[in-house]
Design a protein around this motif. Structure first.
Motif: not given
Length: 146
Positions: A90-99
């Motif tokens: 559910e954590v989209e690849p484009r948001r993984r780093t910031s998450f």
């Protein structure tokens, strides 16, 4: 050749290599110019001394890299990123780093339970850590969302 290698406009091989490594595996440290400059200078000095002393280039580079990456081989960020990538689609690849950067500070309490060093990633406790991190991240998402 003993000139300090601090000029950001012309980074040494070691400074560039360390920066790229930190950017990927320790993003919080990537902006620490003093750390990068000090490590790069030490690595370059060792490399230069070893080559001048007759050591083959490959061995001199190995010794220099040992100094450059000391205490940085295990990455808490990489570990969190790996857990998130594997278990939380559910954590989209484009948001993984910031998450992962957001989750990392509260996850320090979990990392603090383990004897982390450069070789921890090959330790039997690594698997235990990743299981505990998985539960922690699940709880974090339930409490705070993505």
């Amino acid at each position: 050749m003993n000139k300090k290698r601090n000029d950001i406009r012309e980074p040494s091989y070691f400074a560039a290599a360390l920066f790229l490594f930190l950017k990927d595996s320790h993003p919080v440290l990537a902006s620490d110019k003093n750390l990068i400059a000090e490590r790069a200078d030490s690595a370059a000095d060792i490399y230069e001394r070893m080559v001048r002393g007759g050591l083959p280039v490959a061995q001199a580079l190995e010794l220099a890299n040992a100094v450059l990456y000391q205490d940085l081989r295990f990455s808490k960020f990489d570990t969190v990123f790996e857990v998130v990538s594997e278990w939380f689609p559910e954590v989209e690849p484009r948001r993984r780093t910031s998450f992962c950067l957001k989750v990392l500070p509260p996850a320090e309490a979990i990392f603090g339970k383990y004897p982390i060093d450069d070789d921890f990633g090959t330790s039997p406790l690594y698997r235990t850590l990743t299981i505990e991190l998985t539960g922690f991240i699940q709880f974090y998402i339930e409490q705070y969302g993505l």
